[in-house]
Design a protein around this motif. Structure first.
Motif, mmCIF file in Angstrom:
data_model
loop_
_atom_site.group_PDB
_atom_site.id
_atom_site.type_symbol
_atom_site.label_atom_id
_atom_site.label_comp_id
_atom_site.label_asym_id
_atom_site.label_seq_id
_atom_site.Cartn_x
_atom_site.Cartn_y
_atom_site.Cartn_z
ATOM 1 N N SER A 115 0.834 -1.214 0.000
ATOM 2 C CA SER A 115 0.000 0.000 0.000
ATOM 3 C C SER A 115 0.862 1.255 0.000
ATOM 4 O O SER A 115 0.510 2.259 -0.625
ATOM 5 N N LEU A 119 0.690 3.978 -2.899
ATOM 6 C CA LEU A 119 0.499 5.374 -2.524
ATOM 7 C C LEU A 119 1.569 6.263 -3.183
ATOM 8 O O LEU A 119 1.267 7.326 -3.736
ATOM 9 N N HIS A 120 2.814 5.801 -3.168
ATOM 10 C CA HIS A 120 3.914 6.556 -3.760
ATOM 11 C C HIS A 120 3.781 6.631 -5.285
ATOM 12 O O HIS A 120 3.927 7.704 -5.881
ATOM 13 N N SER A 122 1.112 6.233 -7.107
ATOM 14 C CA SER A 122 -0.099 6.901 -7.590
ATOM 15 C C SER A 122 -0.076 8.397 -7.327
ATOM 16 O O SER A 122 -0.991 9.112 -7.753
ATOM 17 N N GLY A 123 0.919 8.836 -6.609
ATOM 18 C CA GLY A 123 0.987 10.254 -6.283
ATOM 19 C C GLY A 123 -0.010 10.658 -5.212
ATOM 20 O O GLY A 123 -0.426 11.824 -5.160
ATOM 21 N N GLY A 124 -0.408 9.716 -4.380
ATOM 22 C CA GLY A 124 -1.318 10.017 -3.271
ATOM 23 C C GLY A 124 -2.782 9.930 -3.650
ATOM 24 O O GLY A 124 -3.619 10.643 -3.091
ATOM 25 N N HIS A 125 -3.099 9.026 -4.570
ATOM 26 C CA HIS A 125 -4.496 8.834 -4.983
ATOM 27 C C HIS A 125 -5.324 8.408 -3.765
ATOM 28 O O HIS A 125 -4.864 7.692 -2.893
ATOM 29 N N TRP A 126 -6.584 8.835 -3.716
ATOM 30 C CA TRP A 126 -7.450 8.544 -2.579
ATOM 31 C C TRP A 126 -7.643 7.035 -2.373
ATOM 32 O O TRP A 126 -7.733 6.564 -1.239
ATOM 33 N N ALA A 127 -7.677 6.251 -3.431
ATOM 34 C CA ALA A 127 -7.828 4.792 -3.305
ATOM 35 C C ALA A 127 -6.597 4.181 -2.637
ATOM 36 O O ALA A 127 -6.706 3.234 -1.838
ATOM 37 N N ALA A 128 -5.409 4.717 -2.920
ATOM 38 C CA ALA A 128 -4.179 4.233 -2.298
ATOM 39 C C ALA A 128 -4.162 4.574 -0.812
ATOM 40 O O ALA A 128 -3.677 3.781 0.012
#
Length: 197
Positions: A115, A119-120, A122-128
């Protein structure tokens, strides 16, 4: 009194009293046999025999009461043992298993690292962020079980795991043990403030 012959008869049925008895037959509730007159026992001999008989009855009652108490305690103990065995059988399938614990810990670590990577990337996507939150909740559950010494089989392994996980979930193991164990010890007791809520 009508119970006197019964008491005397019971007293005379014990071996220690039969040998020294000089209680007349009519007191024992037996009919008098036609025999030649004997010298009547003195009042002291008759009283002593009756006292011996009464003491023998009391001892017999005491033994019966003792045996009854022992039998009751034995039955209660065997019921307690049977109940304890039944409870152990019920909870045995939920007992800590090191192989299962290591597999669960590996999955938790994989979810956490995965995760963080998502998160890294995806650039901090809400799903991540939600995926990382679920991984942290899973890490918290492992921490909770370790704090209760129920994750690994050995308490010292649980303590070490709790001390490591406290940095990931941002909660002190010592504080958790103080607050949360009090919560379990006084659950449902409205007179004790529950600090864990």
């Amino acid at each position: 009194s009508s119970s006197a012959p019964a008491i005397a008869s019971m007293a005379l049925s014990t071996p220690s009293v039969r040998a020294v008895s000089s209680v007349p037959q009519h007191v024992r509730g037996e009919p008098r046999a036609p025999t030649a007159p004997l010298a009547a026992p003195g009042p002291l001999v008759g009283t002593a025999a009756l006292a011996l008989g009464l003491r023998a009855c009391q001892r017999m009652r005491g033994r019966r009461a003792t045996l009854s108490a022992v039998a009751t305690a034995t039955l209660k103990e065997s019921a307690d043992v049977a109940e304890r065995r039944r409870l152990q059988e019920l909870v045995s399938k939920w007992r800590a298993d090191d192989a299962e614990a290591w597999a669960s810990l590996a999955l938790t670590a994989t979810l956490y690292v995965g995760s963080l990577a998502v998160l890294h990337l995806s650039g901090g996507h809400w799903a991540a962020i939600i995926l990382l939150a679920f991984a942290l909740v899973r890490a918290f559950i492992v921490f909770h079980d370790a704090a209760h010494s129920s994750f690994f089989e050995k308490p010292e392994h649980n303590k070490t795991l709790g001390q490591v996980l406290q940095f990931f979930i941002n909660y002190s193991l010592d504080e958790w043990n103080t607050v949360h164990n009090s919560h379990h010890a006084h659950f449902g007791d409205v007179t004790v403030k529950d600090s864990s809520l």
